[in-house]
Design a protein around this motif. Structure first.
Motif, PDB file in Angstrom:
ATOM      1  N   LEU A  64       0.845  -1.198   0.000  1.00 48.77           N
ATOM      2  CA  LEU A  64       0.000   0.000   0.000  1.00 48.77           C
ATOM      3  C   LEU A  64       0.879   1.246   0.000  1.00 48.77           C
ATOM      4  CD1 LEU A  64      -2.721  -1.106   2.587  1.00 48.77           C
ATOM      5  CD2 LEU A  64      -2.736  -1.356   0.084  1.00 48.77           C
ATOM      6  N   ARG A  65       1.704   1.357  -1.042  1.00 52.26           N
ATOM      7  CA  ARG A  65       2.644   2.478  -1.147  1.00 52.26           C
ATOM      8  C   ARG A  65       2.831   2.829  -2.618  1.00 52.26           C
ATOM      9  NH1 ARG A  65       7.780   0.526   1.658  1.00 52.26           N
ATOM     10  NH2 ARG A  65       6.269  -0.534   2.996  1.00 52.26           N
ATOM     11  N   PRO A  66       3.290   4.029  -2.918  1.00 52.98           N
ATOM     12  CA  PRO A  66       3.428   4.456  -4.316  1.00 52.98           C
ATOM     13  C   PRO A  66       4.322   3.545  -5.151  1.00 52.98           C
ATOM     14  CG  PRO A  66       3.614   6.337  -2.850  1.00 52.98           C
ATOM     15  CD  PRO A  66       3.586   5.125  -1.966  1.00 52.98           C
ATOM     16  N   ALA A  67       5.394   3.014  -4.561  1.00 54.83           N
ATOM     17  CA  ALA A  67       6.347   2.199  -5.325  1.00 54.83           C
ATOM     18  C   ALA A  67       5.721   0.934  -5.877  1.00 54.83           C
ATOM     19  CB  ALA A  67       7.548   1.848  -4.446  1.00 54.83           C
ATOM     20  N   ALA A  68       4.608   0.493  -5.290  1.00 53.72           N
ATOM     21  CA  ALA A  68       3.972  -0.753  -5.737  1.00 53.72           C
ATOM     22  C   ALA A  68       2.744  -0.512  -6.604  1.00 53.72           C
ATOM     23  CB  ALA A  68       3.595  -1.601  -4.528  1.00 53.72           C
ATOM     24  N   LEU A  69       2.442   0.752  -6.907  1.00 57.63           N
ATOM     25  CA  LEU A  69       1.263   1.060  -7.719  1.00 57.63           C
ATOM     26  C   LEU A  69       1.611   1.093  -9.202  1.00 57.63           C
ATOM     27  CD1 LEU A  69      -0.517   3.904  -5.700  1.00 57.63           C
ATOM     28  CD2 LEU A  69      -1.254   1.529  -5.956  1.00 57.63           C
ATOM     29  N   ALA A  70       0.703   0.567 -10.018  1.00 54.68           N
ATOM     30  CA  ALA A  70       0.837   0.666 -11.472  1.00 54.68           C
ATOM     31  C   ALA A  70      -0.128   1.738 -11.980  1.00 54.68           C
ATOM     32  CB  ALA A  70       0.555  -0.679 -12.122  1.00 54.68           C
ATOM     33  N   GLY A  71      -0.027   2.064 -13.256  1.00 55.26           N
ATOM     34  CA  GLY A  71      -0.853   3.123 -13.813  1.00 55.26           C
ATOM     35  C   GLY A  71      -2.334   2.785 -13.843  1.00 55.26           C
ATOM     36  N   LEU A  72      -3.169   3.806 -13.640  1.00 59.14           N
ATOM     37  CA  LEU A  72      -4.621   3.659 -13.731  1.00 59.14           C
ATOM     38  C   LEU A  72      -5.139   4.809 -14.589  1.00 59.14           C
ATOM     39  CD1 LEU A  72      -6.863   1.805 -12.532  1.00 59.14           C
ATOM     40  CD2 LEU A  72      -7.231   3.560 -10.805  1.00 59.14           C
ATOM     41  N   THR A  73      -5.671   4.486 -15.761  1.00 55.94           N
ATOM     42  CA  THR A  73      -6.073   5.516 -16.720  1.00 55.94           C
ATOM     43  C   THR A  73      -7.460   5.205 -17.282  1.00 55.94           C
ATOM     44  OG1 THR A  73      -4.980   4.317 -18.519  1.00 55.94           O
ATOM     45  CG2 THR A  73      -3.673   5.994 -17.377  1.00 55.94           C
ATOM     46  N   GLU A  74      -7.943   6.114 -18.121  1.00 52.14           N
ATOM     47  CA  GLU A  74      -9.227   5.968 -18.834  1.00 52.14           C
ATOM     48  C   GLU A  74     -10.373   5.645 -17.879  1.00 52.14           C
ATOM     49  OE1 GLU A  74      -8.935   3.343 -22.208  1.00 52.14           O
ATOM     50  OE2 GLU A  74      -6.895   3.996 -22.677  1.00 52.14           O
ATOM     51  N   VAL A  75     -10.396   6.313 -16.724  1.00 53.00           N
ATOM     52  CA  VAL A  75     -11.444   6.076 -15.730  1.00 53.00           C
ATOM     53  C   VAL A  75     -12.739   6.743 -16.189  1.00 53.00           C
ATOM     54  CG1 VAL A  75     -12.142   6.463 -13.347  1.00 53.00           C
ATOM     55  CG2 VAL A  75      -9.753   5.915 -13.884  1.00 53.00           C
ATOM     56  N   ALA A  76     -13.854   6.014 -16.123  1.00 46.86           N
ATOM     57  CA  ALA A  76     -15.152   6.554 -16.513  1.00 46.86           C
ATOM     58  C   ALA A  76     -16.235   5.896 -15.668  1.00 46.86           C
ATOM     59  CB  ALA A  76     -15.426   6.305 -17.990  1.00 46.86           C
ATOM     60  N   VAL A  77     -17.191   6.708 -15.208  1.00 43.56           N
ATOM     61  CA  VAL A  77     -18.320   6.174 -14.444  1.00 43.56           C
ATOM     62  C   VAL A  77     -19.303   5.530 -15.413  1.00 43.56           C
ATOM     63  CG1 VAL A  77     -20.247   6.735 -12.929  1.00 43.56           C
ATOM     64  CG2 VAL A  77     -18.036   7.862 -12.603  1.00 43.56           C
ATOM     65  N   VAL A  78     -19.631   4.281 -15.148  1.00 48.49           N
ATOM     66  CA  VAL A  78     -20.573   3.545 -15.998  1.00 48.49           C
ATOM     67  C   VAL A  78     -21.997   3.729 -15.498  1.00 48.49           C
ATOM     68  CG1 VAL A  78     -21.248   1.253 -16.830  1.00 48.49           C
ATOM     69  CG2 VAL A  78     -18.823   1.847 -16.606  1.00 48.49           C
ATOM     70  N   SER A  79     -22.178   3.640 -14.167  1.00 48.58           N
ATOM     71  CA  SER A  79     -23.517   3.785 -13.615  1.00 48.58           C
ATOM     72  C   SER A  79     -23.443   4.108 -12.134  1.00 48.58           C
ATOM     73  CB  SER A  79     -24.345   2.506 -13.824  1.00 48.58           C
ATOM     74  OG  SER A  79     -23.784   1.422 -13.086  1.00 48.58           O
ATOM     75  N   GLU A  80     -24.540   4.668 -11.601  1.00 51.66           N
ATOM     76  CA  GLU A  80     -24.692   4.922 -10.175  1.00 51.66           C
ATOM     77  C   GLU A  80     -26.117   4.562  -9.794  1.00 51.66           C
ATOM     78  OE1 GLU A  80     -25.185   8.743  -7.294  1.00 51.66           O
ATOM     79  OE2 GLU A  80     -23.399   8.774  -8.590  1.00 51.66           O
ATOM     80  N   GLU A  81     -26.251   3.674  -8.809  1.00 52.69           N
ATOM     81  CA  GLU A  81     -27.569   3.191  -8.413  1.00 52.69           C
ATOM     82  C   GLU A  81     -27.677   3.230  -6.893  1.00 52.69           C
ATOM     83  OE1 GLU A  81     -30.098  -1.012  -8.475  1.00 52.69           O
ATOM     84  OE2 GLU A  81     -28.239  -0.796  -9.629  1.00 52.69           O
ATOM     85  N   MET A  82     -28.742   3.855  -6.377  1.00 53.52           N
ATOM     86  CA  MET A  82     -28.956   3.935  -4.939  1.00 53.52           C
ATOM     87  C   MET A  82     -29.928   2.839  -4.521  1.00 53.52           C
ATOM     88  SD  MET A  82     -28.026   5.625  -2.236  1.00 53.52           S
ATOM     89  CE  MET A  82     -27.450   7.227  -2.826  1.00 53.52           C
ATOM     90  N   GLN A  83     -29.537   2.065  -3.498  1.00 52.15           N
ATOM     91  CA  GLN A  83     -30.385   0.973  -3.024  1.00 52.15           C
ATOM     92  C   GLN A  83     -30.219   0.831  -1.518  1.00 52.15           C
ATOM     93  OE1 GLN A  83     -29.491  -2.806  -4.835  1.00 52.15           O
ATOM     94  NE2 GLN A  83     -31.380  -3.741  -4.132  1.00 52.15           N
ATOM     95  N   ASP A  84     -31.321   1.011  -0.778  1.00 50.82           N
ATOM     96  CA  ASP A  84     -31.321   0.886   0.679  1.00 50.82           C
ATOM     97  C   ASP A  84     -30.263   1.773   1.328  1.00 50.82           C
ATOM     98  OD1 ASP A  84     -33.346  -1.043   0.525  1.00 50.82           O
ATOM     99  OD2 ASP A  84     -31.906  -2.671   0.307  1.00 50.82           O
ATOM    100  N   GLY A  85     -30.126   2.977   0.826  1.00 49.74           N
ATOM    101  CA  GLY A  85     -29.195   3.933   1.414  1.00 49.74           C
ATOM    102  C   GLY A  85     -27.752   3.741   1.008  1.00 49.74           C
ATOM    103  N   VAL A  86     -27.469   2.772   0.159  1.00 47.61           N
ATOM    104  CA  VAL A  86     -26.103   2.509  -0.311  1.00 47.61           C
ATOM    105  C   VAL A  86     -26.046   2.730  -1.817  1.00 47.61           C
ATOM    106  CG1 VAL A  86     -24.288   0.797  -0.570  1.00 47.61           C
ATOM    107  CG2 VAL A  86     -25.622   0.868   1.534  1.00 47.61           C
ATOM    108  N   ALA A  87     -25.085   3.541  -2.242  1.00 47.52           N
ATOM    109  CA  ALA A  87     -24.908   3.805  -3.672  1.00 47.52           C
ATOM    110  C   ALA A  87     -23.941   2.782  -4.257  1.00 47.52           C
ATOM    111  CB  ALA A  87     -24.378   5.213  -3.897  1.00 47.52           C
ATOM    112  N   LYS A  88     -24.337   2.166  -5.345  1.00 48.13           N
ATOM    113  CA  LYS A  88     -23.466   1.261  -6.073  1.00 48.13           C
ATOM    114  C   LYS A  88     -22.935   1.996  -7.305  1.00 48.13           C
ATOM    115  CE  LYS A  88     -25.698  -3.033  -4.590  1.00 48.13           C
ATOM    116  NZ  LYS A  88     -26.375  -4.279  -5.045  1.00 48.13           N
ATOM    117  N   VAL A  89     -21.640   2.291  -7.261  1.00 48.16           N
ATOM    118  CA  VAL A  89     -21.013   3.060  -8.341  1.00 48.16           C
ATOM    119  C   VAL A  89     -20.131   2.117  -9.152  1.00 48.16           C
ATOM    120  CG1 VAL A  89     -19.525   4.997  -8.925  1.00 48.16           C
ATOM    121  CG2 VAL A  89     -21.020   5.127  -6.918  1.00 48.16           C
TER     122      VAL A  89
END
Length: 336
Positions: A77-102
């Motif tokens: 859980l440190r920067p040296a062990a992270l790889a790239g994360l790109t092209e992030v896009a939200v597909v959907s957001e759904e609220m159910q019983d007070g919890v949002a599923k993103v």
């Protein structure tokens, strides 16, 4: 007409304000925006900031409740062990019983992926809602590496004894659980003087999931060369013993008569050594070689002395144990 115009302007202003508020909510204060900020931190290598996001960090109790090892290391859980994360896009957001599923899509390194996060309310920021992960996005890689105590994850070097709960007493053959961010791609490989592997990459795309990885390292040419040298030295030392059965050696000679002089050994055909994985260590499979003996034998029947010059084929195996200091202990034994 003035009142009508004012009413129309008021309605338009209210509509604009509502649209602006909606846009601001969607961009900054919605569950999707909350998840987006977390993913942006991962993409920028801001591991410490990502861990500070509400709901990310987990306790040993949380891990046990999720069916994961409570002793999982946080070394990755440190920067040296992270790889790239790109092209992030939200597909959907759904609220159910007070919890949002993103649900979001992305590209982790060279791998496309999709992950669904569970987000819940976490108080207010002024008049805007605050959020937290209802389920931590961290996962656990359960890594088993055969043939090496050292390995790398995304180029970050680790030793089993550093990340195992057993510390210096870590079992070389046991799996090592390690916390990782989701989403993320993690490439595990071995590249030491003793062993190497082309490696394997896994995509962590499910929050609080267990990801088993098993990797078998292969001996390097350098390591095999060292083992060959040690075996040659061992056999050469065996050949210095002027007895028919050199102690602790895989070859010998038997006679029914009496020796007239001490035997002289030599190695007529040196073995070609190979090394194979064997659990947490290595072994030398059954290997053939030839020794040579020169000795004068005196007959018990008539006292005649006659010379013997004979090749003595033999076979041997060997076990190789990697010691805590990184050196190897090689034990050669005869094979009938």
């Amino acid at each position: 007409m003035d009142i009508t115009l004012l009413t129309i302007v008021g309605v338009l202003l209210m509509g604009a304000l509502a649209a602006t508020a909606g846009a601001l909510y969607a961009q900054f204060y919605s569950p999707s925006a909350f998840v987006g900020r977390y993913l942006a931190m991962l993409g920028e290598g801001r591991a410490a900031d990502a861990l500070d996001v509400p709901g990310v960090m987990v306790s040993s109790v949380d891990l046990e409740d999720a069916g994961l090892p409570a002793t999982a290391s946080d070394a990755l859980l440190r920067p040296a062990a992270l790889a790239g994360l790109t092209e992030v896009a939200v597909v959907s957001e759904e609220m159910q019983d007070g919890v949002a599923k993103v649900t979001v899509s992305y590209r982790a390194g060279a791998y496309p992926g999709t992950t669904t996060f569970r987000v819940e309310r976490n108080g207010w920021i002024g008049v805007a809602p605050a959020w937290r992960f209802a389920q931590s996005p961290l996962a656990v890689i359960d890594l088993t590496v055969h043939g090496s105590m050292q390995f790398t994850v995304n180029g970050f070097e680790l030793d089993k004894r550093q990340v195992s709960a057993a510390g210096a007493e870590a079992d070389p053959a046991a799996a090592v659980p390690m916390l990782v961010f989701s989403p993320g791609v993690y490439s595990v490989s071995v590249d030491t003087a003793m062993s190497a592997t082309p490696g394997v990459a896994v995509l962590s795309d499910s929050p609080q999931a267990g990801i088993p990885i098993e990797l078998q390292a292969q001996p390097t040419e350098e390591f095999v060369g060292v083992v060959q040298e040690r075996v040659d030295q061992f056999l050469a030392e065996c050949a210095t013993q002027q007895v028919l059965q050199p102690a602790g050696c895989p070859f010998g000679y038997t006679v029914r008569n009496r020796l007239d002089q001490l035997p002289v050994w030599s190695i007529a055909q040196s073995p070609v050594v190979t090394v194979e994985p064997d659990g947490a260590g290595w072994r030398i499979p059954v290997t053939e070689a030839v020794a040579h003996i020169d000795v004068d034998i005196k007959s018990l029947f008539d006292g005649t002395v006659y010379p013997v010059s004979e090749d003595v084929p033999f076979r041997f195996t060997g076990s190789i144990t990697v010691l805590p200091d990184g050196t190897a202990s090689i034990v050669v034994s005869g094979e009938q």
